[in-house]
Write an enzyme that holds these catalytic residues in place. Structure first.
Site: not given
Lengths: 301, 301, 301, 301
Positions: C228, B218, B244-246
């Site tokens: 991830r 974020g 987002l950001d993933e």
């Protein structure tokens, strides 16, 4: 406390290395090699896990290939694959190759003088199952590390090295090593090994040098580094050749130092780099990731 | 001073990339793929420069392969290779592949807000001949970087992005981009792109995030890093997805910081990491070194 | 083989740490502190070897200072310096300070579960003279490492930790530790320590977490990292507080990993980072280089 | 597009460097220096922001100290501090010192040949407000970078350097530089500067060498690195002395390379290291973090 080295072995990759083999090919590049090798492996129902291939010049340069594959059942099938590859690669392409089941652990002799940091790093990694080798023996010109080595259940042989004539010591080394090892590691062994010894022993020798070669060749590299005022110190693992500190480099690393650190501090900081660089070099060697070519290495890491 | 981007192009590898092509294959692993591909390339007299292959599970996992080869003459022959590969890979193995001459430069649009460090890194690398791409346009929601961009001879388009409704801005983006670019780079573009936009634009989007993801997701990652007292700060280049950001991570790096550095210091230190991480990610993308799989990347670097 | 830990001690800096003392000062910044401290040390003929001072805001922020000095003869003189400093710093400046002869080795208890890599790193460093501490005892909830520990001549205490109620185990811990140690190190101890324990034991506790905090908080960080798809994995040494994985960070580092590495591979790669990060954190702690402030650390490294 | 260098200056630390000064002290160590300096600063109501002190041997070695402090109002007070310090340090302790308000930007001349990567790194950092210097001029023996330099609003002077006799060129350099600059940066300037020039110009000269010194001294370091087969390449920033490549090292860094990279690849990878190493060295120099001593540097970074 004596713990034999076999007790804690934990297979280090998945799927189990029990079923994996490596194939190393090296020689003059010619069109069609990949297809021919692929065809042989395919014919024997091998499953390729990974394949790395590199040519230093596609117009007539050298060809380097490392293939890892699984085969079922490994033992019987590997001989057939080898016979097939010999036909195709040696006859049709005039290429050298080596084929090895990864479960066949390499037998290693470690040479050491007084400093124990590299030796212990290897003993512990091996015991923990991180370094799948058999440590056949440790040879030293000093008795200092004997107790430590034997506590791991590994034979320790003291071969003193007094005076400039190393021939008696090297003859003793050859008696101990011949037929018994696949790799020699100089883990801070502060003696020069002769060209005769290198030729006669007939297995690769890996040395850890306590500087970022080619800076600070020869003795006392940390004192030289302090004198020059460098801001990084390093270590270099290389194959041993007749030319001292000039053999093919396998791996190097560095660590940042400051003006405030003494030569003794640099030695301590450097010892950590030496440990990790040597461990990585051996790991790559035993996984057949390194191909020597001239005074260089191709490393499929 | 206006220097057009073509003036200084220096070929970046030897032999010249003019004659090289890349082949990317991805799909369900099956025995025999390497042999089949090798046979096709051999049939067309292609010389393989490098080949990397990886299977995430040889018993029915996924297969990833990148091959670089030379072909003479490239243009005519490449179409025939493609037809042959389509037959073999799509029909016999049900595998996807892409084939591309490395001399066909990818067309890139760069999105930026006010910060210019990532933008300038890319403009200069491209001009210096280090980044073989065509920069088709720069799009920004702020006018700040217009003069810099145009001094490189590259079109700059201002598309303001006021209010929460981005649909008008995104419609304008699509008008500018459609058919004109092969890659979009968000070089510190501080706007969220919608899932609709990602789908409609139809080309990959690479973003540089100013933290070591998944830490500090974020806004305001440097302030969060200072608050948590970390000793390393980082940057992450990733493909953009709706989350987002993933998206799939391409490359990450970090730099050491100390207690004495303010949030502004962290931003400056981080800016250097952002520049180099983004440049590496784009370099790998344009050299077809990255294969996306699920939310991961396989990078043959 | 049993080697007592004293046998190989080699002084680790020059001039000998036998004659050096550290002075740590922390509190509200006010003009004149440096002059006042300098005057006290000068009065006692102390020679300052190094001095680091940092203020997080010269207009009324916090003041941090670490001074290393030599004194002859240390023992008698140090008490007088302490009395003088108490007068000046506590009365005139309302500052806390600690004064310690570096030759007074800190007594350390190591907690461990089954993984031995961090434990052995510390045992060997201490034995080699690189880590000037006294290892008073090792406490574990598993018997696995008992033989190794005792081979170093160090007491090993097994305190099982069955069930959710840790109060009996922690009471046993307190009986063993109280009055006997100056520092507790959790060297991959896979149990949560309670706030009550932290308060009652009254000495600092350093933990090594197997991720780059704040990424991958909690259990199974390597599996989460694999999931991830990160390109770097790390480790974090921090002081333990009641908030799990949220204590002040002392040191962090990372290592590069690739798509080809399994969770088991990440664990092995990460183990090397854990070892070196924990060793550095302890080294800095025992050399009085760390000052805690809120949830942060000031590290004069 | 011409942007004057003043337009975007953003103060780089908090509190504003407008109000900060640095004090550097260097000389023979004697007891009482810290107290005496602290007393002077205290007397003038200076607030010490940070203080680093180091002695290479507390028994009669050399003393190095860097202090950053705030003073209100800076301008008037600084002169009084200087007079006081001169009395105390020069008379009582026979120590050299320099005192400087950080807001007084150092004037820098950049020398460059054809390669523009280091030059542009400095121009952009300065313009972005990250490098608080005044770039007074760029001097080159080639016209290649003239347009780029002038687009930043900075004078560019072409001083050709034909033939072995550099005396005419160096005379021209001295005419341009004398009285106008506080620092000279050789940003890949491929000419040797004479001892006479170094003495006459009278300001420090920082060079970036494209290898990890002392490895690969002299010309063509990347070709030599390729030939030797090293696994890391580096760059070194150092002060220039009469002995080529032998001056005091300020900063060094390295990057990992592989067997597959050509000499041209190494040059490109190395260029990134050169840029960041040179930028760090200049940053430390202008923040008065470096003290030269013999052929070494003490860097309070």
């Amino acid at each position: 406390m004596t713990i034999t080295q076999e007790t804690r072995y934990v297979p280090s990759t998945t799927p189990s290395t029990e079923e994996q083999a490596t194939l190393i090919i090296h020689g003059k590049d010619r069109p069609g090699i990949v297809a021919a090798v692929g065809a042989v492996l395919s014919r024997h129902n091998a499953n390729i896990v990974s394949l790395d291939q590199y040519s230093d010049n596609p117009e007539g340069g050298e060809f380097f290939q490392r293939t890892v594959f699984t085969l079922e059942p490994m033992k019987v099938a590997l001989e057939k694959v080898e016979a097939d590859l010999a036909q195709v690669l040696r006859s049709d392409f005039e290429l050298d190759f080596t084929l090895r089941a990864l479960s066949a652990l390499k037998r290693v002799a470690i040479f050491v003088s007084k400093s124990d940091h590299c030796l212990l790093e290897l003993l512990w990694r091996q015991r923990r199952g991180e370094l799948p080798i058999t440590i056949s023996m440790v040879i030293s010109n000093h008795p200092d590390t004997a107790d430590d080595v034997r506590s791991f259940g590994i034979p320790f042989f003291l071969v003193p090295s007094a005076g400039p004539d190393k021939s008696a010591a090297e003859a003793e080394h050859l008696r101990l090593l011949t037929g018994n090892v696949d790799l020699i590691v100089l883990a801070r062994y502060m003696q020069i090994v002769s060209g005769d010894f290198i030729r006669e022993v007939g297995v690769p020798i890996i040395n850890i040098h306590h500087s970022f070669l080619p800076a600070f060749i020869g003795a006392g590299p940390y004192a030289k580094a302090k004198e020059r005022g460098v801001k990084l110190i390093g270590a270099t693992a290389h194959y041993v050749t007749e030319d001292l500190d000039e053999g093919p480099i396998i791996e190097q690393d560095v660590v940042r130092v400051t003006h405030g650190e003494t030569v003794a501090d640099l030695q301590r900081r450097g010892a950590d780099v030496e440990r990790s660089v040597l461990a990585r070099a051996i790991q790559w060697h035993i996984e057949d990731r390194i191909i020597r070519t001239g005074n260089h290495t191709v490393v499929f890491s």
